[in-house]
Design an enzyme around this catalytic site. Structure first.
Site, PDB file in Angstrom:
ATOM      1  N   LYS A  50       0.838  -1.211   0.000  1.00 27.61           N
ATOM      2  CA  LYS A  50       0.000   0.000   0.000  1.00 27.61           C
ATOM      3  C   LYS A  50       0.868   1.254   0.000  1.00 27.61           C
ATOM      4  CE  LYS A  50      -3.807  -2.342   2.304  1.00 27.61           C
ATOM      5  NZ  LYS A  50      -4.536  -2.654   3.543  1.00 27.61           N
ATOM      6  N   GLN A  94      -4.229  -1.049   9.775  1.00 28.14           N
ATOM      7  CA  GLN A  94      -4.178  -2.395   9.188  1.00 28.14           C
ATOM      8  C   GLN A  94      -4.761  -3.418  10.162  1.00 28.14           C
ATOM      9  OE1 GLN A  94      -3.188  -3.154   6.001  1.00 28.14           O
ATOM     10  NE2 GLN A  94      -3.816  -5.266   6.412  1.00 28.14           N
ATOM     11  N   ASP A 117     -10.630   3.463   4.430  1.00 26.66           N
ATOM     12  CA  ASP A 117     -11.101   2.075   4.351  1.00 26.66           C
ATOM     13  C   ASP A 117     -12.620   2.007   4.404  1.00 26.66           C
ATOM     14  OD1 ASP A 117      -9.203   0.168   3.864  1.00 26.66           O
ATOM     15  OD2 ASP A 117      -8.634  -0.112   5.964  1.00 26.66           O
TER      16      ASP A 117
END
Ligand code: ADP
Length: 281
Positions: A50, A94, A117
């Site tokens: 990422k 994460q 997200d």
């Protein structure tokens, strides 16, 4: 009939180039703060890729790596700090977090306008009410794949297998927002095959290897496999690829289907968040 394969790697490249071009043209360098806790190797690899792809798109890398024994309070303090920091456009924590941490409470601290997200209650509420907002990355990537492959969503019967917060539930809402007729299946669905056989679009996100085979698929349907499992013979999905490709009209491979689209959607969300915050959108 042999299904047309939908190449997620190729589309992810197209989306990344689009984001890179838009970033350069707007002369803003979105700041993405990835937050990694501990040393889990798989999470480490995801976060590294990422970061690498976001830097390649012209973003600023504002990564934070915290020790595996970080306390809930300390982690929440970092997330609050990133929320208040004007340099930061996107915050990505994460998952999964180490067992001693409460992930839901951490996610609840993410500033909703930086929630790249799309996992906070505010983002979920915006999606449920079909208002502008940041959408979860994997289901957004699936919509992009269907559009790119020329699969019509409006008026189609879409069946989503799975109802997780990350994939199934937001996937169903995104399809509904695009005027599909949507059915959601889950582990208590009485007869999975008879439900999925009515699908023009079948999105499988159950986390069960090979759950869906030819007997679950209507001839010519578009089948999107969100699952990914490591086996002795390599990676496989929730769909039995060889039997499905004999009957589906379109099919995503694993790997190389939905997977690459998730990071592409993350980049898109981060740029969108940066544009919103600067009043460009
Ligand atoms: P993901 O994050 O990929 O969506 P999760 O493990 O969080 O995966 O969620 C799995 C989802 O799949 C759940 O909503 C569950 O009800 C559904 N599911 C699991 N097994 C089956 C099954 N055999 N048939 C239908 N749905 C299933």
């Amino acid at each position: 009939m042999t299904a047309t394969l939908i190449d997620g790697k190729e589309l992810a490249g197209i989306v990344r180039r689009e984001v890179t071009g838009r970033t350069a043209a707007s002369a803003i360098a979105p700041g993405l703060a990835t937050v990694l806790v501990g040393e889990d190797p798989a999470s480490g690899i995801y976060v590294a890729s990422k970061r690498k792809l976001s830097v390649a798109a012209g973003f600023r890398d504002l990564h934070r790596h915290l020790p595996s024994d970080v306390t809930q309070e300390e982690l929440e303090r970092v997330v609050d700090e990133l929320g208040a920091d004007d340099e930061v456009d996107g915050i990505l924590v994460q998952l999964p977090l180490p067992a001693h941490l409460d992930a839901a409470a951490v996610i609840a601290r993410i500033h909703p306008d930086k929630d790249v997200d799309g996992l906070t209650e505010v983002s979920a509420g915006r999606l449920a009410l079909n208002r502008p907002g940041l959408r979860p990355c994997t289901p957004s990537g699936v919509i992009r794949l269907l559009d790119w492959a020329g699969v019509g969503i409006k008026g189609a019967h879409a069946v989503v297998v799975g109802r997780s917060d990350l994939v199934g539930r937001p996937q169903a809402q995104l399809l509904l927002a695009r005027d599909a007729t949507v059915t959601i299946c889950h582990r208590y669905t009485a007869d999975l095959a008879s439900a999925t056989r009515t699908a023009d679009i079948l999105v499988v996100a159950a986390g069960v290897p090979g759950l869906v085979g030819a007997e679950h698929i209507k001839p010519g349907a578009a089948v999107i496999d969100v699952g990914i499992h490591r086996t002795e013979d390599g990676l496989c999905g929730d769909v039995d690829f060889e039997s499905a490709r004999q009957i589906a009209g379109h099919l995503t491979p694993v790997p190389g289907g939905v997977g690459p689209m998730t990071i592409a959607s993350l980049l898109q969300n981060t740029l969108t968040a940066a544009e919103f915050r600067r009043g460009i959108r």
